[in-house]
Design an enzyme around this catalytic site. Structure first.
Site, PDB file in Angstrom:
ATOM      1  N   ARG A  47      36.626  32.080 -60.580  1.00  0.00           N
ATOM      2  CA  ARG A  47      35.428  31.658 -59.860  1.00  0.00           C
ATOM      3  C   ARG A  47      34.974  30.597 -59.865  1.00  0.00           C
ATOM      4  NH1 ARG A  47      30.291  35.602 -59.077  1.00  0.00           N
ATOM      5  NH2 ARG A  47      30.331  34.484 -57.253  1.00  0.00           N
TER       6      ARG A  47
ATOM      7  N   ASP B 287      23.863  27.829 -61.155  1.00  0.00           N
ATOM      8  CA  ASP B 287      25.421  28.747 -61.620  1.00  0.00           C
ATOM      9  C   ASP B 287      25.917  26.918 -61.706  1.00  0.00           C
ATOM     10  OD1 ASP B 287      24.257  30.722 -59.143  1.00  0.00           O
ATOM     11  OD2 ASP B 287      26.539  30.991 -60.351  1.00  0.00           O
TER      12      ASP B 287
HETATM   13  O1  MRU Z   1      27.762  35.501 -57.729  1.00  0.00           O
HETATM   14  P1  MRU Z   1      26.599  35.879 -58.374  1.00  0.00           P
HETATM   15  O2  MRU Z   1      26.000  37.030 -58.770  1.00  0.00           O
HETATM   16  O3  MRU Z   1      27.707  36.145 -59.599  1.00  0.00           O
HETATM   17  O4  MRU Z   1      25.778  35.358 -58.329  1.00  0.00           O
HETATM   18  C1  MRU Z   1      24.700  34.830 -59.257  1.00  0.00           C
HETATM   19  C2  MRU Z   1      23.576  33.721 -59.331  1.00  0.00           C
HETATM   20  O5  MRU Z   1      23.647  32.680 -58.435  1.00  0.00           O
HETATM   21  C3  MRU Z   1      22.951  34.067 -60.468  1.00  0.00           C
HETATM   22  O6  MRU Z   1      21.523  33.594 -60.130  1.00  0.00           O
HETATM   23  C4  MRU Z   1      22.758  32.569 -61.397  1.00  0.00           C
HETATM   24  O7  MRU Z   1      23.994  32.736 -61.361  1.00  0.00           O
HETATM   25  C5  MRU Z   1      22.328  32.382 -62.745  1.00  0.00           C
HETATM   26  S1  MRU Z   1      22.638  34.384 -63.456  1.00  0.00           S
HETATM   27  C6  MRU Z   1      21.445  33.722 -64.961  1.00  0.00           C
END
Ligand code: MRU
Length: 348
Positions: free
Chosen positions: A88, A236
């Site tokens: 990812r 992220d």
């Molecule tokens: O696609 P995801 O579910 O992995 O996205 C997660 C998010 O955007 C969260 O807000 C981010 O990773 C922060 S988690 C502490």
């Protein structure tokens, strides 16, 4: 309060399958790096910090059965690292944790291969343990931002499930709750994969914190009606100037918050900062499968041939962010200055 989404035991990485929540609590076992890669890609494990931790264990599993010379071992290590990092692209924790593991292993030039393998596992475990301490510090720092009775909006899931167990944005809410500052949380459902409706609501229900799930498009009218006192989300990847990538729809909320004069906070650990990029323009945005949009949990909801765009993240400009909540405390604008201080602290 803790909702650990991963555990490592007897050479197996166990992951709570977040695709199945809240209906079923099923743990998936990974005994090699390919399974870990798949679990990250298909979002069995998700949330930037949790992905990073899974990647650390994945790297260990990728070299655990290696037999051969030292040079070939480091080649294999690098190849496995690149493979796992590609699972990812937006969240930077995955890259940061894997790079840290390799750095620490490379430092120990004298160790033999079994010792290097042990070192990899120790470092993956260390990162796992540290994440819990970091999230609790974020919680402590951020809890002071809220008053008793505040109504707080969050997007996606930045809770225990997205970290080692305590959460970042939700960690702040848990810490406030532990201090007796009872909050009411509004959880955006978070299309298309509904991390808010499924995961945030699940955690908050289990924690006894009042929670109301909203369709994503309901946020503006609630803000206008003065029913939201603050917004807090996770991240992220955060660029050196403070531009922040988070789940698609975060930028909408930040722009709306500024329009309505509502504070907008981002809670994130040091492993989410990417000081190697100057601004959010350089953050790679993951585009995910069209089926996440055309289908709703395996049931088609659009005409079959429709065009689809499915970016998983957007970038919120730093000028819309009231403050960052980190394990090093609360960082306020101007971010050029406050993030530089943070960078120096992490470099030590
Ligand atoms: O696609 P995801 O579910 O992995 O996205 C997660 C998010 O955007 C969260 O807000 C981010 O990773 C922060 S988690 C502490």
């Amino acid at each position: 309060m803790a909702f650990p989404p991963l555990r490592f035991k007897d050479s197996i990485l166990q992951l709570l399958d977040q695709r199945k929540l809240p209906q079923k609590e099923v743990w998936l076992s990974c005994s090699n790096s390919r399974q870990v890669y798949q679990a990250i890609r298909n979002m069995t494990v998700r949330g930037a910090p949790a992905i990073g931790l899974a990647g650390g264990y994945g790297l260990y599993l990728g070299i655990a059965n290696f037999k051969g010379e030292r040079e070939a071992f480091f080649r294999k290590l690098k190849e496995q690292a690149e493979y796992l990092k590609s699972a990812r692209p937006t969240g930077v924790n995955l890259r940061n944790i894997i790079d840290r593991l390799i750095e620490r292993m490379a430092e120990s030039r004298l160790e033999n291969i079994p010792q290097l393998k042990r070192r990899a596992l120790e470092e993956a475990k260390r990162a796992h343990k540290e994440d819990d301490q970091i999230c609790r510090k974020i919680g402590q720092a951020g809890s002071s931002l809220f008053q008793k009775g505040d109504r707080v909006l969050t997007h996606c899931n930045a809770g225990g499930l997205a970290t080692s167990g305590y959460g970042t944005a939700l960690g702040v809410i848990y810490a406030a709750q532990e201090k007796g500052r009872k909050l009411h949380v509004f959880a955006d459902e978070t299309r298309p994969l509904l991390q808010g409706a499924r995961l945030t609501a699940w955690e908050l229900n289990k924690s006894g914190i009042p929670c109301t799930v909203l369709c994503d498009n309901a946020a503006a009218s609630l803000m206008k009606a003065r029913k939201i006192d603050a917004i807090i989300v996770g991240a992220d990847r955060i660029a050196a100037n403070g531009d922040t990538a988070n789940k698609i729809g975060t930028y909408n909320l930040a722009a709306l918050a500024q329009w309505h004069g509502i504070p907008f906070y981002v809670a994130a650990p040091g492993t989410t900062f990417d000081f190697s990029i100057r601004s959010g323009d350089q953050i790679p945005i993951e585009n995910r499968s069209r089926r996440e949009v055309t289908e709703n949990f395996k049931k088609r909801i659009t005409p079959p041939e429709v065009n689809v765009l499915n970016p998983a993240f957007d970038v919120t400009p730093h000028s819309l962010i009231t403050a960052f909540v980190t394990e090093a405390g609360i960082l306020k604008p101007p971010y050029g200055k406050s993030l530089l201080k943070l960078k120096k602290k992490y470099a030590k």
